[in-house]
Design a protein around this motif. Structure first.
Motif, PDB file in Angstrom:
ATOM      1  N   ALA A  75      73.630  12.541  -7.653  1.00 32.35           N
ATOM      2  CA  ALA A  75      72.430  13.377  -7.573  1.00 32.35           C
ATOM      3  C   ALA A  75      72.640  14.661  -8.356  1.00 32.35           C
ATOM      4  O   ALA A  75      73.672  15.324  -8.221  1.00 32.35           O
ATOM      5  CB  ALA A  75      72.103  13.702  -6.123  1.00 32.35           C
ATOM      6  N   TYR A  76      71.648  14.991  -9.188  1.00 31.58           N
ATOM      7  CA  TYR A  76      71.674  16.216  -9.978  1.00 31.58           C
ATOM      8  C   TYR A  76      70.429  17.033  -9.659  1.00 31.58           C
ATOM      9  O   TYR A  76      69.329  16.478  -9.623  1.00 31.58           O
ATOM     10  CB  TYR A  76      71.654  15.904 -11.479  1.00 31.58           C
TER      11      TYR A  76
ATOM     12  N   LEU B  85      63.452  19.104  -6.690  1.00 30.28           N
ATOM     13  CA  LEU B  85      63.548  17.830  -7.393  1.00 30.28           C
ATOM     14  C   LEU B  85      65.012  17.480  -7.576  1.00 30.28           C
ATOM     15  O   LEU B  85      65.830  18.335  -7.918  1.00 30.28           O
ATOM     16  CB  LEU B  85      62.889  17.918  -8.774  1.00 30.28           C
ATOM     17  N   ILE B  86      65.311  16.219  -7.348  1.00 28.28           N
ATOM     18  CA  ILE B  86      66.667  15.721  -7.541  1.00 28.28           C
ATOM     19  C   ILE B  86      66.572  14.515  -8.472  1.00 28.28           C
ATOM     20  O   ILE B  86      65.733  13.643  -8.285  1.00 28.28           O
ATOM     21  CB  ILE B  86      67.294  15.275  -6.199  1.00 28.28           C
ATOM     22  N   TYR B  87      67.422  14.472  -9.476  1.00 34.17           N
ATOM     23  CA  TYR B  87      67.494  13.349 -10.401  1.00 34.17           C
ATOM     24  C   TYR B  87      68.754  12.565 -10.048  1.00 34.17           C
ATOM     25  O   TYR B  87      69.836  13.146  -9.902  1.00 34.17           O
ATOM     26  CB  TYR B  87      67.575  13.877 -11.833  1.00 34.17           C
ATOM     27  N   VAL B  88      68.620  11.256  -9.880  1.00 32.46           N
ATOM     28  CA  VAL B  88      69.772  10.433  -9.528  1.00 32.46           C
ATOM     29  C   VAL B  88      70.090   9.499 -10.691  1.00 32.46           C
ATOM     30  O   VAL B  88      69.217   8.766 -11.167  1.00 32.46           O
ATOM     31  CB  VAL B  88      69.509   9.621  -8.244  1.00 32.46           C
ATOM     32  N   ARG B  89      71.342   9.543 -11.122  1.00 28.70           N
ATOM     33  CA  ARG B  89      71.799   8.663 -12.196  1.00 28.70           C
ATOM     34  C   ARG B  89      73.149   8.084 -11.803  1.00 28.70           C
ATOM     35  O   ARG B  89      74.075   8.821 -11.473  1.00 28.70           O
ATOM     36  CB  ARG B  89      71.935   9.457 -13.493  1.00 28.70           C
TER      37      ARG B  89
ATOM     38  N   VAL C 122      67.275  19.361 -10.442  1.00 29.81           N
ATOM     39  CA  VAL C 122      66.432  19.566 -11.611  1.00 29.81           C
ATOM     40  C   VAL C 122      66.052  21.032 -11.647  1.00 29.81           C
ATOM     41  O   VAL C 122      65.514  21.572 -10.683  1.00 29.81           O
ATOM     42  CB  VAL C 122      65.167  18.677 -11.539  1.00 29.81           C
ATOM     43  N   GLU C 123      66.353  21.692 -12.753  1.00 36.80           N
ATOM     44  CA  GLU C 123      66.046  23.109 -12.885  1.00 36.80           C
ATOM     45  C   GLU C 123      64.597  23.271 -13.324  1.00 36.80           C
ATOM     46  O   GLU C 123      64.142  22.637 -14.270  1.00 36.80           O
ATOM     47  CB  GLU C 123      66.971  23.746 -13.925  1.00 36.80           C
TER      48      GLU C 123
END
Length: 65
Positions: free
Chosen positions: A16-17, A8-12, A19-20
């Motif tokens: 891109a961050y 999973l990747i969170y984009v803000r 997801v742990e």
């Protein structure tokens, strides 16, 4: 050992961050995505960048502080 899997990747704001996930959450994610009847297209031709673990990152910076 299989080095492939879904993540999973969170984009803000265009950044891109990762997801742990806990081991249980990761297992559920992998099982859910592998259950799709149609194959999921993986954009191998458009990588986001090199992926390393936090342990690898810490090991690479330990001697350079």
């Amino acid at each position: 050992m299989n080095n492939e899997g879904f993540a999973l990747i969170y984009v803000r704001d265009g950044v891109a961050y990762p997801v742990e996930l806990t081991e249980e959450q990761n297992g559920m994610l992998q099982s859910t995505l592998n259950a799709f009847a149609q194959p999921i297209h993986v954009g191998i031709d458009a990588p986001l960048g090199e992926v390393i673990t936090l342990a690898e990152r810490e090991a690479s910076t330990d001697g350079h502080s």
